[in-house]
Design a protein around this motif. Structure first.
Motif, short mmCIF file in Angstrom:
data_model
loop_
_atom_site.label_atom_id
_atom_site.label_comp_id
_atom_site.label_asym_id
_atom_site.label_seq_id
_atom_site.Cartn_x
_atom_site.Cartn_y
_atom_site.Cartn_z
N THR A 73 0.82 -1.22 0.00
CA THR A 73 0.00 0.00 0.00
C THR A 73 0.84 1.26 0.00
O THR A 73 0.32 2.35 -0.25
CB THR A 73 -0.91 0.06 1.25
OG1 THR A 73 -0.08 0.13 2.41
CG2 THR A 73 -1.85 -1.13 1.31
N GLY A 74 2.11 1.18 0.34
CA GLY A 74 2.97 2.34 0.50
C GLY A 74 2.96 2.86 1.93
O GLY A 74 3.83 3.63 2.32
N VAL A 75 1.99 2.42 2.72
CA VAL A 75 1.84 2.96 4.07
C VAL A 75 2.93 2.46 5.01
O VAL A 75 3.64 3.25 5.64
CB VAL A 75 0.43 2.64 4.64
CG1 VAL A 75 0.33 3.07 6.09
CG2 VAL A 75 -0.63 3.33 3.80
N GLY A 76 3.08 1.17 5.14
CA GLY A 76 4.04 0.62 6.09
C GLY A 76 5.46 1.07 5.83
O GLY A 76 6.18 1.51 6.74
N ILE A 77 5.88 1.02 4.59
CA ILE A 77 7.25 1.39 4.23
C ILE A 77 7.49 2.88 4.46
O ILE A 77 8.58 3.29 4.86
CB ILE A 77 7.57 0.93 2.79
CG1 ILE A 77 9.08 0.78 2.59
CG2 ILE A 77 6.91 1.81 1.75
CD1 ILE A 77 9.46 -0.03 1.35
N SER A 78 6.45 3.70 4.25
CA SER A 78 6.61 5.14 4.51
C SER A 78 6.64 5.44 6.00
O SER A 78 7.35 6.35 6.44
CB SER A 78 5.50 5.95 3.84
OG SER A 78 4.25 5.72 4.46
N LEU A 79 5.89 4.68 6.79
CA LEU A 79 5.95 4.87 8.25
C LEU A 79 7.36 4.60 8.77
O LEU A 79 7.87 5.35 9.60
CB LEU A 79 4.95 3.95 8.95
CG LEU A 79 3.47 4.30 8.77
CD1 LEU A 79 2.60 3.20 9.38
CD2 LEU A 79 3.15 5.64 9.37
N ALA A 80 7.98 3.54 8.26
CA ALA A 80 9.35 3.23 8.66
C ALA A 80 10.29 4.36 8.26
O ALA A 80 11.12 4.81 9.06
CB ALA A 80 9.80 1.91 8.04
N ALA A 81 10.16 4.85 7.05
CA ALA A 81 11.03 5.93 6.56
C ALA A 81 10.86 7.19 7.39
O ALA A 81 11.84 7.88 7.71
CB ALA A 81 10.73 6.23 5.09
N ASN A 82 9.63 7.50 7.77
CA ASN A 82 9.37 8.73 8.52
C ASN A 82 9.91 8.70 9.95
O ASN A 82 9.93 9.73 10.62
CB ASN A 82 7.86 9.03 8.54
CG ASN A 82 7.44 9.77 7.29
OD1 ASN A 82 8.13 10.67 6.82
ND2 ASN A 82 6.30 9.39 6.75
N LYS A 83 10.41 7.57 10.40
CA LYS A 83 11.04 7.50 11.72
C LYS A 83 12.46 8.07 11.70
O LYS A 83 13.05 8.34 12.74
CB LYS A 83 11.09 6.06 12.24
CG LYS A 83 9.71 5.46 12.50
CD LYS A 83 8.98 6.24 13.56
CE LYS A 83 7.61 5.68 13.82
NZ LYS A 83 6.87 6.48 14.79
N ARG B 125 15.08 10.93 11.19
CA ARG B 125 15.07 12.40 11.31
C ARG B 125 15.36 13.06 9.97
O ARG B 125 16.28 12.69 9.26
CB ARG B 125 16.10 12.83 12.34
CG ARG B 125 16.05 14.32 12.61
CD ARG B 125 17.01 14.72 13.68
NE ARG B 125 16.80 16.13 14.02
CZ ARG B 125 17.56 16.80 14.82
NH1 ARG B 125 18.59 16.22 15.39
NH2 ARG B 125 17.31 18.06 15.08
N GLY B 126 14.54 14.05 9.65
CA GLY B 126 14.72 14.80 8.42
C GLY B 126 13.95 14.26 7.23
O GLY B 126 13.96 14.85 6.16
N ILE B 127 13.27 13.15 7.44
CA ILE B 127 12.52 12.55 6.33
C ILE B 127 11.07 13.00 6.37
O ILE B 127 10.44 13.03 7.42
CB ILE B 127 12.62 11.01 6.39
CG1 ILE B 127 14.06 10.57 6.17
CG2 ILE B 127 11.68 10.36 5.38
CD1 ILE B 127 14.70 11.05 4.87
N ARG B 128 10.58 13.34 5.20
CA ARG B 128 9.18 13.69 5.00
C ARG B 128 8.70 12.82 3.84
O ARG B 128 8.74 13.22 2.68
CB ARG B 128 9.02 15.18 4.73
CG ARG B 128 9.32 16.05 5.94
CD ARG B 128 9.32 17.54 5.63
NE ARG B 128 10.20 17.90 4.52
CZ ARG B 128 11.54 17.99 4.59
NH1 ARG B 128 12.17 17.76 5.74
NH2 ARG B 128 12.26 18.32 3.53
N ALA B 129 8.27 11.61 4.19
CA ALA B 129 7.79 10.66 3.19
C ALA B 129 6.28 10.77 3.06
O ALA B 129 5.58 10.91 4.07
CB ALA B 129 8.18 9.23 3.58
N VAL B 130 5.79 10.70 1.85
CA VAL B 130 4.36 10.81 1.58
C VAL B 130 3.91 9.60 0.78
O VAL B 130 4.62 9.13 -0.10
CB VAL B 130 4.03 12.12 0.83
CG1 VAL B 130 4.69 12.17 -0.53
CG2 VAL B 130 2.54 12.33 0.73
N VAL B 131 2.72 9.10 1.11
CA VAL B 131 2.09 8.04 0.34
C VAL B 131 1.11 8.69 -0.63
O VAL B 131 0.26 9.47 -0.21
CB VAL B 131 1.33 7.05 1.24
CG1 VAL B 131 0.69 5.95 0.41
CG2 VAL B 131 2.22 6.47 2.30
N CYS B 132 1.23 8.37 -1.90
CA CYS B 132 0.34 8.96 -2.90
C CYS B 132 -0.23 7.88 -3.81
O CYS B 132 0.49 6.99 -4.25
CB CYS B 132 1.10 9.97 -3.77
SG CYS B 132 1.63 11.41 -2.85
#
Length: 154
Positions: free
Chosen positions: A67-77, A79-86
């Motif tokens: 879904t893009g959700v889980g992998i983006s949640l990990a990335a957003n942990k 610092r300095g990352i602003r990952a978005v699911v689209c």
């Protein structure tokens, strides 16, 4: 641009198509994902791409899981990352213009290859507008610092 790409087993085929698309546009793609369809854990790849982006080893990152959700949640942990699911191009463009996102994520089970290419193109072609949006991005960075150091500071 030098673009990191990461994926779990669900995103392997989509990653290949997106990497080929990026290369056809003249970008260098750095593969941080699995090349297998054997079950694996998406946080591994979300973190790998996020750390490369945060360290400046690459210009930005693209992540793909179911879904893009889980992998983006990990990335957003990281610092300095602003990952978005689209799941569509409009949000991808605005996420860059308003939030200065540095990682794009989407789901191989949610979007097809052609739509994923459109999402990627809109995101890559957008630029951060700064101005009133910079204040909000700074506020997000302040949350990270408070989380890391506590309310009293470091």
């Amino acid at each position: 641009m030098r673009i990191a790409i990461g994926n779990d087993h669900v995103g392997t085929e989509m990653k290949r198509a997106i990497a080929a698309h990026l290369e056809s546009l003249g970008h260098e793609v750095v593969n941080f994902g699995t090349d297998s369809t054997e079950r694996t854990d998406y946080p591994i790849y979300g973190e790998r791409v996020a750390r490369a982006v945060a360290a400046g080893e690459v210009d930005c990152g693209i992540l793909i899981c179911g879904t893009g959700v889980g992998i983006s949640l990990a990335a957003n942990k990281v610092r300095g990352i602003r990952a978005v699911v689209c799941s569509e191009p409009y949000t991808a463009r605005l996420s860059k213009q308003h939030n200065n996102t540095n990682i794009l994520a989407f789901g191989a089970r949610v979007v097809g290859v052609d739509l994923a290419k459109m999402i990627v193109d809109e995101w890559l072609n957008a630029s951060f507008e700064g101005g009133r949006h910079q204040r909000r991005v700074d506020m997000i960075a302040d949350i990270e610092r408070r989380e890391e150091c506590g309310p009293e500071g470091c």
